[in-house]
Design a protein around this motif. Sequence first.
Motif, PDB file in Angstrom:
ATOM      1  N   GLY A 113       8.668   4.899  -1.100  1.00 14.88           N
ATOM      2  CA  GLY A 113       7.514   4.946  -0.217  1.00 14.88           C
ATOM      3  C   GLY A 113       6.729   6.214  -0.456  1.00 14.88           C
ATOM      4  O   GLY A 113       7.297   7.264  -0.791  1.00 14.88           O
ATOM      5  N   TYR A 114       5.404   6.130  -0.272  1.00 14.40           N
ATOM      6  CA  TYR A 114       4.558   7.293  -0.535  1.00 14.40           C
ATOM      7  C   TYR A 114       3.342   7.236   0.372  1.00 14.40           C
ATOM      8  O   TYR A 114       2.655   6.209   0.446  1.00 14.40           O
ATOM      9  CB  TYR A 114       4.114   7.310  -2.000  1.00 14.40           C
ATOM     10  N   VAL A 115       3.089   8.331   1.091  1.00 13.76           N
ATOM     11  CA  VAL A 115       1.908   8.477   1.932  1.00 13.76           C
ATOM     12  C   VAL A 115       1.214   9.760   1.517  1.00 13.76           C
ATOM     13  O   VAL A 115       1.787  10.850   1.609  1.00 13.76           O
ATOM     14  CB  VAL A 115       2.275   8.520   3.430  1.00 13.76           C
ATOM     15  N   PHE A 174      -0.593  12.136   5.621  1.00 17.54           N
ATOM     16  CA  PHE A 174      -0.097  11.862   6.966  1.00 17.54           C
ATOM     17  C   PHE A 174      -0.348  13.105   7.806  1.00 17.54           C
ATOM     18  O   PHE A 174       0.452  14.028   7.823  1.00 17.54           O
ATOM     19  CB  PHE A 174       1.391  11.499   6.924  1.00 17.54           C
ATOM     20  N   ASP A 194       7.067  11.496   0.604  1.00 14.96           N
ATOM     21  CA  ASP A 194       7.553  10.785  -0.576  1.00 14.96           C
ATOM     22  C   ASP A 194       9.049  10.538  -0.408  1.00 14.96           C
ATOM     23  O   ASP A 194       9.808  11.473  -0.116  1.00 14.96           O
ATOM     24  CB  ASP A 194       7.292  11.612  -1.835  1.00 14.96           C
ATOM     25  N   THR A 220       0.811  -1.211   0.000  1.00 13.75           N
ATOM     26  CA  THR A 220       0.000   0.000   0.000  1.00 13.75           C
ATOM     27  C   THR A 220       0.845   1.263   0.000  1.00 13.75           C
ATOM     28  O   THR A 220       0.619   2.188  -0.775  1.00 13.75           O
ATOM     29  CB  THR A 220      -0.938   0.007   1.215  1.00 13.75           C
ATOM     30  N   TYR A 221       1.865   1.324   0.861  1.00 16.55           N
ATOM     31  CA  TYR A 221       2.625   2.553   1.030  1.00 16.55           C
ATOM     32  C   TYR A 221       4.044   2.474   0.487  1.00 16.55           C
ATOM     33  O   TYR A 221       4.774   3.463   0.561  1.00 16.55           O
ATOM     34  CB  TYR A 221       2.671   2.948   2.508  1.00 16.55           C
ATOM     35  N   TRP A 222       4.447   1.338  -0.024  1.00 14.10           N
ATOM     36  CA  TRP A 222       5.822   1.246  -0.507  1.00 14.10           C
ATOM     37  C   TRP A 222       5.925   0.211  -1.615  1.00 14.10           C
ATOM     38  O   TRP A 222       5.056  -0.648  -1.786  1.00 14.10           O
ATOM     39  CB  TRP A 222       6.777   0.896   0.632  1.00 14.10           C
TER      40      TRP A 222
END
Length: 775
Positions: free
Chosen positions: A391-393, A396, A402, A356-358
């Motif tokens: 990785g990307y959120v 947050f 990023d 999901t995030y990476w």
Amino acid sequence: MEAFRALPVFVAVTLAMPLLVSAAERDQDSETATRPEYGLKLNAARRLDENAPSEEGDAPTYLTAFKMIGTPNEKIELIDSAEVRRGGSVLRGDTITYTFANDEVYSNGNALVARNGTIFKGPELTYHLDAETGEMPNATFRYLPTQMRGTSDKIELLGEGKAKMCNAMVTTCREGEEAWWIKASDIDYDELDGSAVGKNARLYVGGIPVFASPYFSFPVGSERKTGFLTPRFGMSSTLGVNMEVPFYWNIAPNYDYTLTLKPMSKRGVLFGNEFRYLQPTFSGQVGYNVIFKDKETHERRYGVAWKHYQRIGDVSLGVDYQKVSDNDYLSDFSTTIRESSENILNQNFWLSYGQTYWSTSIGVYKNQTLRPNRNWVEKPYEKEPEFNLSGYVADFHGAVLDSRLTATRFRRGISTYNGLRGTSGDGNRTLWNTSISYPLMGSYWFITPKITYSLTHYNDIKHARAEIDKSSTRSLPIYSLDTGLIFERNSTVFGRETEQTLEPRLFYAYIPYRNQRHMPNFDSSSADLNFAELFTPNKYTGFDRIANTNQLSAVLTTRYIDSGTGKEWFSATVGQRYYFTDEKVDLYWSNPGKTKNRSDVLAASQFSLFEGWRLEGAIQYSTEWSRISKTSAGIRYNPRDFSTVALYYRYNYNPNDTRDAFYNTNIKQIDFSFQWPLMKDLYGLGRYNYSFRDKKVVDSLMGLEYRAGCWILRGAVQRYIRSEGRSTTNFFLELELVGLGTVGSSPIQALSEGITGYKPIGPKPVEVGRYDYYE
């Protein structure tokens, strides 16, 4: 009396035969009194599921007629508009005799049998319902999904959707428009397989036999089938007269293979091979074309291409591999300007995994660089291998995070050209970029501050320049602030209610200076100035050069939007960048000198208020040379499908580029193209691309397309420059027999690449009524 004769009697034989037969016998002299009663039962009975099995496991049989005579469970005769239904089969005739003992139906007068979209008609029919077998002399037939039809001296229905036609003719042309047809002594027809095989077959076009074969297979539906495909013919100034004879092998529903023989009068015989495969977790195709001895070069020449994609859970595997035998292979054997101008062929392999995030990936990215006519083409660095971890959120606590870590081994070697030693080399680069931004926005405003930290490390560098360090490190922060406003107001333009917007936008970026003259350059180059580049902090692409920056970009946009439809019929944008410090970082280890205090001015607009019309243009004004350095402008008229006219002008000016330079970006060209109806079903096609700088035609094309009811004819001549001082002329002529295939060489790819908005004409649409497929 006559009014009631239009009401049929519908009966379910398996449920109420004794009662209905007696009623039919009883009411022979009083038809008027009984028909309204049976007419009301018609609607209720027709709602039964005809395919549902009965208690005995057989599909029920339904009979319809104005009169019935017979004995229950022995024989019954249906008179006047007779009809028999069982499962998916429908039989009709003036009179029908149904014999229970052998389950035989005999239809006399206007006999018809319909099943699975195929309709057979004739003067009489003998048919066995359970076996779905029978005979029909002097028959006609029609396959509704493709409108294929024909005639036969005798049709034998063999069951399981198969039929044998004796002395048959088939075509997709409408009655009275027989432009082409196939005659055969026998045709074996398979509804389920969607194919037909003819013996002693002859293909007639315009009444003239153009092809004959003791065995002839052609598709009836859309199902794939093993066999020879229709041949293609062509003519080219580089290949000569050529022909393609493809053989298609339908190995399985998810595997197939095509072998194509292509004899060329100037080159020899090219063997084309293509294998395609499809599985639940992977798919791809492999191609290999080879000519064992080229008549001109007297050498073996080949091209290989493999594309593969596979997914195993969250893991993805990909392959994109291309290779040719020599520098001139594509320019010699391609038939379009786009294919012939391809110089970099990918040879990539990669493996990736994502959550999901990476996500992470590792791959090898190589290439084959072609130099047609031995012209200079810079070979890109190869990555052997490259590892990525990112990785990307997106949210947050309102912030966007990023981060990316990349480790690459670059390889190219020390190259030479005409005795000149190149400046390329090998080495390792590790890059870590991480950023945080915090978007803030309202109904008419937005502001996005962003901070990026970039860390780059080089080691094991092998380079021709002595000042390049074998190991070095660069770290720096990158700051940016993106903000804008959106103003709106209602207005009226040419009597239309519109909404006008005014959108100012500012983008500020600051990057401190870092000395990079001792570092290699693997993948950086100067970015072309455009509106997207105005909103990026670094003027260089790639990661090896990061320019010191203290700059502000200002852009203003206005739009007019139709209040009723939401269509944007006018927009205009103007922008420029302002520099507050001198540039100190150069792309290739030299001193860039004093930086001008502002960039070129960019302006662009488009106008599409009137239906079918579109005007667009863009200008780049050089503040250094005080003149226009780039221009593109065009007008296009597209009132309906298959009707388009476009005129474009392109101009690039750079005084540093000379005619003899390796990289000459100066362009001054006009490009005119059209697809337009000349008369009913006849379309003219053309393109004219002229270079004022070189005083020659870069690409020209002229052609015609004609569409009849069951055939389409396309013809075109194209001439284009494929490399310095060399040109190619291709002749295309294609005859498409609707429902059968194409003969000749297809110009569709060349037309699609050359003519703005081109759409190939297809068969005339058949007007299908609501109940046309209902029997």
